[in-house]
Design an enzyme around this catalytic site. Structure first.
Site, PDB file in Angstrom:
ATOM      1  N   PHE A 156       0.859  -1.189   0.000  1.00  0.00           N
ATOM      2  CA  PHE A 156       0.000   0.000   0.000  1.00  0.00           C
ATOM      3  C   PHE A 156       0.897   1.241   0.000  1.00  0.00           C
ATOM      4  O   PHE A 156       0.658   2.204   0.716  1.00  0.00           O
ATOM      5  CB  PHE A 156      -0.923  -0.003   1.220  1.00  0.00           C
ATOM      6  CG  PHE A 156      -1.880  -1.173   1.254  1.00  0.00           C
ATOM      7  CD1 PHE A 156      -3.059  -1.147   0.520  1.00  0.00           C
ATOM      8  CD2 PHE A 156      -1.592  -2.307   1.990  1.00  0.00           C
ATOM      9  CE1 PHE A 156      -3.939  -2.229   0.531  1.00  0.00           C
ATOM     10  CE2 PHE A 156      -2.461  -3.393   2.019  1.00  0.00           C
ATOM     11  CZ  PHE A 156      -3.644  -3.357   1.279  1.00  0.00           C
ATOM     12  N   CYS A 264      -1.187   3.699 -10.215  1.00  0.00           N
ATOM     13  CA  CYS A 264      -2.049   2.719  -9.523  1.00  0.00           C
ATOM     14  C   CYS A 264      -3.541   2.961  -9.679  1.00  0.00           C
ATOM     15  O   CYS A 264      -4.268   2.066 -10.108  1.00  0.00           O
ATOM     16  CB  CYS A 264      -1.712   2.693  -8.036  1.00  0.00           C
ATOM     17  SG  CYS A 264      -0.084   2.015  -7.724  1.00  0.00           S
ATOM     18  N   ARG A 336       3.477   8.786 -15.444  1.00  0.00           N
ATOM     19  CA  ARG A 336       2.508   7.776 -15.880  1.00  0.00           C
ATOM     20  C   ARG A 336       1.091   8.178 -15.508  1.00  0.00           C
ATOM     21  O   ARG A 336       0.805   8.526 -14.377  1.00  0.00           O
ATOM     22  CB  ARG A 336       2.841   6.420 -15.243  1.00  0.00           C
ATOM     23  CG  ARG A 336       3.989   5.741 -15.951  1.00  0.00           C
ATOM     24  CD  ARG A 336       4.323   4.449 -15.285  1.00  0.00           C
ATOM     25  NE  ARG A 336       4.888   4.663 -13.966  1.00  0.00           N
ATOM     26  CZ  ARG A 336       5.157   3.681 -13.107  1.00  0.00           C
ATOM     27  NH1 ARG A 336       4.886   2.443 -13.407  1.00  0.00           N
ATOM     28  NH2 ARG A 336       5.691   3.958 -11.941  1.00  0.00           N
TER      29      ARG A 336
HETATM   30  C1  UDX Z   1      -1.696   5.069  -4.580  1.00  0.00           C
HETATM   31  C2  UDX Z   1      -2.203   4.606  -3.199  1.00  0.00           C
HETATM   32  O1  UDX Z   1      -2.281   5.730  -2.321  1.00  0.00           O
HETATM   33  C3  UDX Z   1      -1.267   3.567  -2.632  1.00  0.00           C
HETATM   34  O2  UDX Z   1      -1.776   3.083  -1.400  1.00  0.00           O
HETATM   35  C4  UDX Z   1      -1.166   2.420  -3.627  1.00  0.00           C
HETATM   36  O3  UDX Z   1      -0.310   1.416  -3.177  1.00  0.00           O
HETATM   37  C5  UDX Z   1      -0.700   2.926  -5.002  1.00  0.00           C
HETATM   38  O4  UDX Z   1      -1.593   3.958  -5.432  1.00  0.00           O
HETATM   39  P1  UDX Z   1       0.156   6.736  -5.555  1.00  0.00           P
HETATM   40  O5  UDX Z   1      -0.316   6.315  -6.913  1.00  0.00           O
HETATM   41  O6  UDX Z   1       1.616   6.811  -5.285  1.00  0.00           O
HETATM   42  O7  UDX Z   1      -0.441   5.731  -4.435  1.00  0.00           O
HETATM   43  O8  UDX Z   1      -0.449   8.172  -5.304  1.00  0.00           O
HETATM   44  P2  UDX Z   1      -1.440   8.888  -4.277  1.00  0.00           P
HETATM   45  O9  UDX Z   1      -0.658   9.736  -3.351  1.00  0.00           O
HETATM   46  O10 UDX Z   1      -2.382   7.927  -3.685  1.00  0.00           O
HETATM   47  O11 UDX Z   1      -2.225   9.858  -5.314  1.00  0.00           O
HETATM   48  C6  UDX Z   1      -3.005   9.331  -6.381  1.00  0.00           C
HETATM   49  C7  UDX Z   1      -3.620  10.444  -7.199  1.00  0.00           C
HETATM   50  O12 UDX Z   1      -4.623  11.140  -6.474  1.00  0.00           O
HETATM   51  C8  UDX Z   1      -2.626  11.525  -7.654  1.00  0.00           C
HETATM   52  O13 UDX Z   1      -2.922  11.911  -8.976  1.00  0.00           O
HETATM   53  C9  UDX Z   1      -2.870  12.645  -6.661  1.00  0.00           C
HETATM   54  O14 UDX Z   1      -2.500  13.904  -7.148  1.00  0.00           O
HETATM   55  C10 UDX Z   1      -4.361  12.546  -6.456  1.00  0.00           C
HETATM   56  N1  UDX Z   1      -4.825  13.113  -5.180  1.00  0.00           N
HETATM   57  C11 UDX Z   1      -4.440  12.536  -3.992  1.00  0.00           C
HETATM   58  C12 UDX Z   1      -5.695  14.196  -5.186  1.00  0.00           C
HETATM   59  O15 UDX Z   1      -6.077  14.727  -6.247  1.00  0.00           O
HETATM   60  N2  UDX Z   1      -6.139  14.685  -3.980  1.00  0.00           N
HETATM   61  C13 UDX Z   1      -5.786  14.144  -2.792  1.00  0.00           C
HETATM   62  O16 UDX Z   1      -6.260  14.621  -1.735  1.00  0.00           O
HETATM   63  C14 UDX Z   1      -4.895  13.039  -2.780  1.00  0.00           C
END
Ligand code: UDX
Length: 452
Positions: A156, A264, A336
């Site tokens: 995670f 992801c 990505r």
């Molecule tokens: C995510 C999950 O959080 C993680 O647990 C899993 O293992 C892999 O996928 P990650 O892809 O690294 O991790 O990014 P994350 O920080 O979760 O952000 C995902 C997307 O949501 C990004 O585009 C981010 O900018 C966006 N986001 C996140 C928002 O727009 N608002 C928020 O409050 C949080």
């Protein structure tokens, strides 16, 4: 404390983080990759992935003699540093979204094929990659070894805080149809003292999707709520602040933005939809989550159009726009499935003339040959990159903030305003302080904000 001999196959951000962190917990770890040049670099302590603390941890564990690198899965499972076989083999392999949103499992299958006859009796094979529900069962079938257990132990980790997330987990999930194997894997993490969910393999595999799709749904909900705020004159910052105090909701993952992206959430939402389709379940809530996200990109383009032209139907043809931030989120150089790039493509289609600045994509003077993946001839998907935010502002009719890089907050906004053709900033992350922009003579337009 007991030590296990662990092999980690795949040195992407999940594999390398897993290997280095398990070594830091005292285990003896060998990491394998098929990329010989990458293995050579890792042996010299060169880590290509931008991940805070990872390079340091790798160096530390290599020096401590607990972490080493080999080419190929076969070498990792059967020829451990001390000549002994691995007891636990982690598969941390890419599972890209294939045709129609189905996860492509060829990398996992190839490694299973390569290692199946080499595994010592009693080895536990652990899948850490996000794989379709049922993969542990299929892996066991492919292995065809009654003396080898297959366990699902989803990660995670967030990009940009993977080491921290690994060492400070909210929970450890271990799924296996044999309790003894699950307990052996869970014991690897015992020092972390995290709540541990022991379950069957299918539930563990589904849990990863359930978590990521829930997060995606939370964000689509917030983005839709931000739009509603604009229509009724409310403020999304206050609304999310208020609802976040409800412990059942929580403050995290409530920031509106240009839509969710990265390696992801888009992959996992589509994959779960496939799982649901295959199980003849119409998962409307998930479909709406994805559709809301696709729509969010167009909504940002419409916002830029209105901000620049003053009209909802105004033309963006030959309008110069400076994009601030192109990575899918701050703290990474990962492009990505970046919502910023999806929005850039729509703006280009509308005829806009784009230029982009991103602090993670500026050439490093100390390492001029190192080019982040995705950059070709100084461009990212047709968007020319500049190495200074003021250059991005030069002659622009608007600046569009697409990634929440904290450094954007403290830019010299008066200088930026001075070189722009029109002093407009569309802030899709609600990152900047509206008063600071106003003082610099700029009109700031956020998402779902009262002043918008
Ligand atoms: C995510 C999950 O959080 C993680 O647990 C899993 O293992 C892999 O996928 P990650 O892809 O690294 O991790 O990014 P994350 O920080 O979760 O952000 C995902 C997307 O949501 C990004 O585009 C981010 O900018 C966006 N986001 C996140 C928002 O727009 N608002 C928020 O409050 C949080």
């Amino acid at each position: 404390m007991f030590t296990r001999r662990v092999a980690v196959v795949g040195t992407g951000y999940v594999g390398l983080t897993t290997g280095a962190c398990l070594a830091s917990l005292g285990h003896q770890v060998v990491c394998a990759d098929i990329d010989t040049a990458k293995v050579e670099r890792l042996r010299r302590g060169v880590v290509d992935i931008v991940e805070p603390g990872l390079a340091e941890l790798v160096g530390e564990q290599v020096s401590a003699g607990r972490l080493s690198f080999v080419v190929g899965a076969a070498a990792a499972v059967a020829d451990h540093t001390d000549g002994l076989d691995a007891e636990i083999v982690f598969l941390c392999l890419p599972t890209p979204m294939g045709v129609g949103g189905v996860a492509d499992l060829r990398a996992v299958e190839a490694v299973v094929e390569e290692t199946r006859e080499l595994l010592a009796a009693g080895t536990v094979v652990v899948n850490k990659s996000t794989v379709p529900v049922g993969t542990a069962g299929r892996t066991a079938e492919l292995l065809d070894r009654a003396d080898v257990a297959v366990v699902s132990n989803p990660e995670f980790l967030r990009e940009g805080s993977a080491v921290h997330d690994f060492l400070n987990p909210d929970r450890i999930v271990v799924g296996c149809d044999t309790a003894e194997a699950a307990e052996r894997v869970a014991a690897l993490y015992a020092r972390l003292g995290a709540p541990t969910v022991l379950t069957d393999a299918a539930s563990a595999e589904l849990m990863k999707y359930a978590a990521n799709c829930f997060l995606a749904m939370k964000l689509s909900y917030v983005n839709a709520m931000a739009e509603l705020c604009e229509r009724v004159g409310a403020d999304i910052g206050d609304v999310t602040d208020g609802i976040g105090y409800d412990r059942r909701i929580g403050q995290a993952f409530l920031s509106p933005g240009p839509g969710w992206g990265g390696s992801c959430l888009p992959k996992d939402t589509h994959a779960l939809l496939q799982v649901a389709d295959a199980a003849d379940f119409e998962f409307r809530l998930l479909r709406a989550t994805i559709d809301t996200n696709t729509r969010q990109r167009q909504r940002i383009v419409d916002k830029v159009r209105a901000a620049v032209t003053g009209r909802r139907t105004g033309s963006l043809a030959r309008v110069r726009l400076g994009l601030l931030g192109l990575t899918f989120k701050a703290g990474t150089d990962d492009l990505r499935d970046s919502p910023a790039l999806a929005i850039a493509a729509l703006l280009r289609q509308a005829g806009a003339d784009l230029v982009g600045y991103d602090p993670a994509l500026v050439p490093d003077p100390a390492n001029p040959d190192k080019v982040a993946p995705g950059i070709v001839d100084g461009e990212v998907e047709g968007v020319p990159l500049v190495s200074d935010p003021v250059e991005a502002a030069q002659g622009a009719e608007a600046l569009v903030v697409l990634t929440e890089w904290p450094v954007f907050r403290t830019l010299d906004w008066a200088t930026m305003a001075g070189v722009m053709k029109q002093p407009v900033v569309v802030d899709t992350r609600n990152l900047l302080d509206p008063a600071t922009l106003r003082r610099a003579g700029l009109t700031g337009i956020g998402l779902g904000r009262r002043e918008a």
